[in-house]
Scaffold this active site. Structure first.
Site, PDB file in Angstrom:
ATOM      1  N   ASP A  46       0.847  -1.202   0.000  1.00 36.81           N
ATOM      2  CA  ASP A  46       0.000   0.000   0.000  1.00 36.81           C
ATOM      3  C   ASP A  46       0.874   1.240   0.000  1.00 36.81           C
ATOM      4  O   ASP A  46       2.081   1.156   0.273  1.00 36.81           O
ATOM      5  CB  ASP A  46      -0.899  -0.031   1.272  1.00 36.81           C
ATOM      6  CG  ASP A  46      -2.166   0.797   1.147  1.00 36.81           C
ATOM      7  OD1 ASP A  46      -2.063   1.992   0.797  1.00 36.81           O
ATOM      8  OD2 ASP A  46      -3.253   0.274   1.400  1.00 36.81           O
ATOM      9  N   ASP A  49       3.202   1.626  -4.773  1.00 34.93           N
ATOM     10  CA  ASP A  49       2.304   2.508  -5.524  1.00 34.93           C
ATOM     11  C   ASP A  49       1.927   1.726  -6.778  1.00 34.93           C
ATOM     12  O   ASP A  49       2.767   1.537  -7.666  1.00 34.93           O
ATOM     13  CB  ASP A  49       3.017   3.812  -5.876  1.00 34.93           C
ATOM     14  CG  ASP A  49       2.151   4.702  -6.773  1.00 34.93           C
ATOM     15  OD1 ASP A  49       1.042   4.280  -7.161  1.00 34.93           O
ATOM     16  OD2 ASP A  49       2.595   5.815  -7.088  1.00 34.93           O
ATOM     17  N   TYR A  63     -14.235   6.502 -12.571  1.00 34.63           N
ATOM     18  CA  TYR A  63     -14.383   5.292 -11.756  1.00 34.63           C
ATOM     19  C   TYR A  63     -15.113   4.207 -12.551  1.00 34.63           C
ATOM     20  O   TYR A  63     -14.679   3.052 -12.597  1.00 34.63           O
ATOM     21  CB  TYR A  63     -15.151   5.636 -10.475  1.00 34.63           C
ATOM     22  CG  TYR A  63     -15.188   4.517  -9.461  1.00 34.63           C
ATOM     23  CD1 TYR A  63     -14.102   4.285  -8.625  1.00 34.63           C
ATOM     24  CD2 TYR A  63     -16.314   3.704  -9.332  1.00 34.63           C
ATOM     25  CE1 TYR A  63     -14.132   3.258  -7.681  1.00 34.63           C
ATOM     26  CE2 TYR A  63     -16.356   2.688  -8.391  1.00 34.63           C
ATOM     27  CZ  TYR A  63     -15.260   2.470  -7.563  1.00 34.63           C
ATOM     28  OH  TYR A  63     -15.293   1.455  -6.634  1.00 34.63           O
ATOM     29  N   LYS A  86     -13.590   0.565 -13.741  1.00 38.77           N
ATOM     30  CA  LYS A  86     -14.091  -0.730 -13.262  1.00 38.77           C
ATOM     31  C   LYS A  86     -14.625  -1.591 -14.414  1.00 38.77           C
ATOM     32  O   LYS A  86     -14.485  -2.814 -14.394  1.00 38.77           O
ATOM     33  CB  LYS A  86     -15.147  -0.508 -12.175  1.00 38.77           C
ATOM     34  CG  LYS A  86     -14.595   0.178 -10.918  1.00 38.77           C
ATOM     35  CD  LYS A  86     -13.438  -0.577 -10.283  1.00 38.77           C
ATOM     36  CE  LYS A  86     -13.034  -0.013  -8.934  1.00 38.77           C
ATOM     37  NZ  LYS A  86     -11.905  -0.744  -8.314  1.00 38.77           N
TER      38      LYS A  86
END
Ligand code: NAP
Length: 272
Positions: A45, A71, A162, A166
């Site tokens: 993370d 990252d 977004y 996805k």
């Protein structure tokens, strides 16, 4: 030849897993559950302090875990994380591409920088992860990649970057599944609905979403982690290239259910 115990097929003893975005939220729940299932878990993370503390807590509880700064948008960062997994345990069996961000801006209000940053993390990050992890998985006998998409990958949504990211993750999942099947690697997507985490804890859409969800509640990170464990493990050994919604029935027909309730065709129940 001994027959595997079907009840024990989610046992990940001897396996090594990487969970991106594993410091908090759903990634944290996934890292905890995979560790409890017996895997050595690399929590990866950009949130260093939280991830290191989680790894320490898991080790203190007798599980095997460590933290790596990753990252997901950086190819160099991916090379370092895979090298670390190799040096740490000499193998890789599971990759959960979970890290993600959201802008929650309309198309008109989305800046090019905002669009590019989100795509770099949610979509390019998933691509880079698959590309970086697959050779080590192949070298150590295959594995399972679980990409966290969203149930917004089945419809329009209020955040264009977004939504595009996805939908892209679902496409990438199917493409990678077809390509890596010969390397013994399965690739699937998990598509959650509303799961309350740091990503959305103060967002204005929570109550309207819950109101429309047939189960009339949000899901928990632990419920998503159960699906991730199933897909990561041999319990799902004949499944690849699939998307699994986990959203209390939202994608299955929440809009039609609302119409039926408002028309008196169905009783209101919890969410009417
Ligand atoms: P979260 O609580 O915000 O956790 C996401 C984690 O990813 C955070 O630790 C975040 O760090 C980290 N991250 C962000 N950018 C990163 C990068 N470049 N490299 C590595 N790690 C990075 O979110 P969540 O709700 O658990 O979401 C996990 C996944 O589920 C995401 O892919 C999300 O799109 C998806 N999802 C969530 C929901 C939901 O309702 N929560 C629904 C559908 C799908 P920072 O805090 O520094 O950003």
């Amino acid at each position: 030849m001994t027959t595997p115990n079907p009840i024990a097929m989610t046992d990940l003893s001897g396996r090594v897993a990487i969970v991106t975005g594993g410091s908090r939220g759903q990634g944290e729940a996934e890292a905890r559950l995979l560790a409890r299932a017996g895997a050595a878990v690399l929590i990866a993370d950009v949130l260093d302090a939280e991830g290191a503390a989680l790894a320490e807590a898991l080790v203190a509880d007798g599980y095997d875990a460590r933290f790596a700064h990753l990252d997901v948008a950086s190819p160099e960062s991916w090379t370092a994380a895979i090298d670390l997994a190799q040096a740490w345990k000499g193998r890789l069996d599971v990759l959960v591409n979970n890290a993600g961000i959201i802008n929650r801006t309309s198309t008109n209000d989305t800046t090019l920088d905002g669009w590019n940053r989100l795509l770099a993390i949610n979509l390019t990050g998933t691509f880079l992860g698959i590309q970086a992890a697959a050779p080590l998985m192949r070298a150590t006998g295959g594995g399972s990649i679980v990409n966290i998409a969203s149930n917004s990958a089945f419809s329009g949504h209020y955040d264009p970057a977004y939504t595009a990211s996805k939908w892209g993750v679902r496409g990438l999942t199917r493409t990678a599944a077809m390509e890596y099947v010969t390397w013994g690697i399965r690739v699937n997507s998990v598509c959650p609905g509303l799961i309350v985490t740091g990503l959305n804890a103060n967002a204005p859409h929570l109550q309207p979403m819950i109101g429309l969800t047939p189960m009339a509640r949000s899901g928990s990170p632990d419920e998503v982690a159960q699906l991730v464990l199933f897909l990561a493990s041999d319990a799902s050994s004949f499944i690849t290239g699939e998307d699994f919604t986990i959203d209390g029935g939202f994608t299955a027909g929440a809009a039609y259910r609302r119409v039926a309730v408002e028309s008196g065709l169905l009783p209101p129940g919890n969410s009417g």
